[in-house]
Design a protein around this motif. Structure first.
Motif, mmCIF file in Angstrom:
data_model
loop_
_atom_site.group_PDB
_atom_site.id
_atom_site.type_symbol
_atom_site.label_atom_id
_atom_site.label_comp_id
_atom_site.label_asym_id
_atom_site.label_seq_id
_atom_site.Cartn_x
_atom_site.Cartn_y
_atom_site.Cartn_z
ATOM 1 N N ALA A 1 0.655 -0.902 -0.456
ATOM 2 C CA ALA A 1 0.546 0.129 -0.338
ATOM 3 C C ALA A 1 1.171 1.253 0.380
ATOM 4 N N GLN A 2 1.950 1.259 0.476
ATOM 5 C CA GLN A 2 2.601 2.208 0.997
ATOM 6 C C GLN A 2 3.284 2.678 -0.399
ATOM 7 N N ALA A 3 3.744 1.501 -0.495
ATOM 8 C CA ALA A 3 4.593 1.689 -2.746
ATOM 9 C C ALA A 3 3.672 2.208 -3.766
ATOM 10 N N VAL A 4 2.104 1.884 -3.459
ATOM 11 C CA VAL A 4 1.729 2.056 -4.608
ATOM 12 C C VAL A 4 1.598 3.726 -4.272
ATOM 13 N N THR A 5 0.735 3.743 -3.162
ATOM 14 C CA THR A 5 1.438 5.615 -2.822
ATOM 15 C C THR A 5 2.265 6.505 -3.464
ATOM 16 N N ARG A 6 3.642 5.936 -3.643
ATOM 17 C CA ARG A 6 5.161 6.410 -4.233
ATOM 18 C C ARG A 6 4.144 6.521 -5.912
ATOM 19 N N VAL A 7 4.167 5.196 -6.065
ATOM 20 C CA VAL A 7 3.858 5.054 -7.552
ATOM 21 C C VAL A 7 2.451 6.458 -8.799
ATOM 22 N N ARG A 8 2.143 6.277 -7.263
ATOM 23 C CA ARG A 8 0.432 7.527 -7.316
ATOM 24 C C ARG A 8 1.358 8.717 -8.062
ATOM 25 N N GLU A 9 2.209 8.756 -6.613
ATOM 26 C CA GLU A 9 3.195 10.498 -6.994
ATOM 27 C C GLU A 9 3.974 10.672 -8.001
ATOM 28 N N TYR B 1 8.885 -2.823 -10.643
ATOM 29 C CA TYR B 1 9.437 -2.691 -9.938
ATOM 30 C C TYR B 1 9.753 -3.296 -8.495
ATOM 31 N N SER B 2 8.780 -4.423 -8.440
ATOM 32 C CA SER B 2 8.985 -4.736 -6.564
ATOM 33 C C SER B 2 10.237 -4.728 -6.235
ATOM 34 N N ARG B 3 11.660 -5.493 -7.674
ATOM 35 C CA ARG B 3 12.738 -5.602 -6.977
ATOM 36 C C ARG B 3 13.319 -3.909 -5.872
ATOM 37 N N GLU B 4 13.192 -3.443 -6.359
ATOM 38 C CA GLU B 4 13.794 -1.897 -6.178
ATOM 39 C C GLU B 4 13.426 -1.318 -5.066
ATOM 40 N N LEU B 5 11.830 -1.736 -5.666
ATOM 41 C CA LEU B 5 10.932 -0.991 -4.163
ATOM 42 C C LEU B 5 10.899 -1.931 -3.004
ATOM 43 N N GLY B 6 11.432 -3.401 -2.914
ATOM 44 C CA GLY B 6 11.499 -4.462 -1.944
ATOM 45 C C GLY B 6 9.964 -4.596 -1.773
ATOM 46 N N VAL B 7 8.652 -4.551 -2.395
ATOM 47 C CA VAL B 7 7.585 -4.648 -1.596
ATOM 48 C C VAL B 7 7.261 -6.407 -2.779
ATOM 49 N N ALA B 8 6.077 -7.411 -2.167
ATOM 50 C CA ALA B 8 4.863 -8.314 -3.295
ATOM 51 C C ALA B 8 3.650 -8.311 -3.556
ATOM 52 N N THR B 9 3.275 -8.662 -4.608
ATOM 53 C CA THR B 9 1.883 -8.303 -5.233
ATOM 54 C C THR B 9 1.306 -9.730 -5.520
ATOM 55 N N TRP B 10 -0.069 -9.256 -5.533
ATOM 56 C CA TRP B 10 -0.402 -10.933 -6.292
ATOM 57 C C TRP B 10 -0.398 -10.874 -7.732
ATOM 58 N N LEU B 11 0.119 -10.347 -8.563
ATOM 59 C CA LEU B 11 0.139 -10.155 -9.946
ATOM 60 C C LEU B 11 1.293 -11.032 -10.508
ATOM 61 N N LEU B 12 1.269 -11.780 -11.250
ATOM 62 C CA LEU B 12 1.799 -12.355 -12.059
ATOM 63 C C LEU B 12 2.862 -12.120 -13.441
ATOM 64 N N ASP B 13 4.125 -11.734 -13.737
ATOM 65 C CA ASP B 13 4.646 -10.947 -14.882
ATOM 66 C C ASP B 13 4.232 -11.954 -15.857
ATOM 67 N N MET B 14 4.297 -11.373 -17.001
ATOM 68 C CA MET B 14 3.941 -11.918 -18.210
ATOM 69 C C MET B 14 3.603 -11.273 -19.503
ATOM 70 N N THR B 15 4.496 -11.935 -20.393
ATOM 71 C CA THR B 15 4.349 -10.999 -21.386
ATOM 72 C C THR B 15 3.582 -10.599 -23.073
ATOM 73 N N TYR B 16 3.457 -10.185 -23.875
ATOM 74 C CA TYR B 16 2.912 -10.999 -25.130
ATOM 75 C C TYR B 16 3.526 -11.429 -26.712
#
Length: 432
Positions: A149-157, A174-189
């Motif tokens: 939640a704190q990281a998302v606030t930082r992203v919005r700024e 940027y989870s590695r740089e921000l030191g956070v974890a989400t419930w999303l999965l990285d994909m590519t097309y």
């Protein structure tokens, strides 16, 4: 030239293949016909004389002798008649390296760029890693959500124009740089990007993997999003350079266990230390420099923005991996498939179908005993389809009969184990 790659290995074979494919043309043939001839030569076992007869029969002028000879050289490398090569479609049969994996994808129109996100790809350096979002691998998920939640606030700024979902996706990227974890999965097309990530940092002895998720198949298994799988929600974030360079999308989907049971189309390969897939000569190059651009304005802005002391998440995970799935969860999925077929399961067949769902839940508890394809949603659907057919024909069907395809695919020792599980689940239902 014999059936083994030269000193350049499969990387050199891949380079030659891509170079020939990009320049292949036939003066008096439209592009689709020319491409068909290319694939018939390179990916087939047809002799040079047979191909030349086809050119003559169609009244077509073949490419130059040098170009044609290169195509047959590639045929001898990719389709040798004197030796067996790994297939790469099973974890116990991995291809020789990541470039061999890339070459195995090329003859199929399946592994292609998909800007419409009908196909999404994911590469993992180690096939043993579970496909579980990083959030659910944290010891303290609630604390991790607070940090997110704190990281998302930082992203919005830094990116005030992004939506809530896009802010979450940027935090994931940027989870590695921000030191956070989400419930999303990285994909590519782009499957080439997935190959890059699947081999980046690979170490000899490991097995890498690239998987493809097909939206049409997901929609069928999720009954158009009406069951626990939910709709396939893909989050894109235009305007962020590194995300665009990686052709990245972010998947917000159902319970991670169900995602695994979808069982994507997959290619396995052996890692070779220091060997990373790149395609520098393509119209859209895939290289370390393009995947990780040295100038990254969003990362610079995020690093320069002080961490937020508080924040609020406006969305939550669709499924919590901490909560195991039970027979009732699969019963709801099975019912959705029946409704899609216009069928309401009657009491005469409900007991058998509930036992099937209980068995499916039990199988997930024994991943060492039953491989993922053996306990996949496709196997569950096979059983449900047999129950639907039996009800329509006015015939009773036992749970064991409904699970006949699952039983048939197993070797005798594990077939006995599955039969015991079926009997135990049926007994438990009878005792209720």
């Amino acid at each position: 030239m014999n059936g083994a790659p030269d000193d350049g290995g499969w990387k050199e074979v891949h380079r030659r293949y891509v170079a020939l494919e990009r320049t292949w043309s036939m003066a008096d043939a439209p592009e689709p016909v020319a491409r068909q001839f290319f694939r018939r030569i390179v990916h087939g076992h047809r002799s040079k004389a047979a191909i030349e007869r086809e050119f003559h029969e169609f009244g077509l002028q073949p490419p130059s002798p040098a170009v044609l000879e290169e195509a047959f050289c590639l045929q001898r490398l990719l389709c040798p008649t004197d030796r067996d090569r790994p297939g790469g479609r099973h974890p116990d049969d991995p291809l020789e390296d990541v470039y061999a994996a890339a070459l195995s994808m090329l003859p199929h129109g399946f592994w292609v760029e998909s800007p419409e996100r009908d196909h999404l790809y994911r590469g993992q350096r180690d096939a043993r890693w579970p496909t579980v979002p990083a959030l659910f691998r944290r010891d303290d998920v609630d604390a991790a959500l607070g940090q997110l939640a704190q990281a998302v606030t930082r992203v919005r700024e830094c990116l005030p124009a992004v939506s809530d979902a896009q802010a979450l996706a940027v935090a994931q990227h940027y989870s590695r740089e921000l030191g956070v974890a989400t419930w999303l999965l990285d994909m590519t097309y782009d499957p080439r990007v997935a190959l890059f990530f699947a081999s980046d940092g690979g170490v000899g002895g490991e097995v890498g993997v690239v998987s493809c998720l097909v939206r049409k198949t997901w929609d069928r298994l999720s009954a158009a999003g009406s069951n626990r799988l939910g709709r396939l929600r893909v989050i894109d974030v235009p305007g962020v350079l590194r995300i665009e360079q990686q052709r990245a999308s972010f998947l917000d989907t159902s319970h991670p266990v169900l995602f695994d049971q979808y069982v994507a189309d997959t290619v396995w390969f052996r890692q070779q230390t220091g060997l990373r897939f790149e395609d520098p000569d393509a119209d859209f190059p895939v290289t370390a420099a393009s995947i990780y651009p040295s100038l990254d304005p969003v990362l610079t802005a995020l690093i320069g923005t002080p961490p937020s002391s508080s924040g609020v998440l406006r969305s939550t995970p669709a499924g919590d991996a901490r909560e195991p799935l039970h027979g009732d969860d699969y019963w709801e999925i099975a019912q959705s498939w029946c409704r899609r077929e216009g069928l309401l399961v009657d009491a005469y067949h409900e007991d058998s179908l509930r036992v099937v769902c209980d068995v499916h839940a039990r199988l997930q508890e024994q991943p060492d005993q039953f491989a993922l394809p053996e306990r996949s949603l496709a196997r569950l659907q096979d059983a449900v389809d047999l129950v639907i057919q039996a009800q329509r024909n006015g015939r009773f069907i036992t749970a064991q009969e409904a699970l006949c395809w699952s039983l048939a695919c197993l070797p005798p020792p594990r077939r006995v184990v599955l039969q015991d599980i079926i009997a135990a689940c049926a007994h438990a239902r009878d005792s209720c």
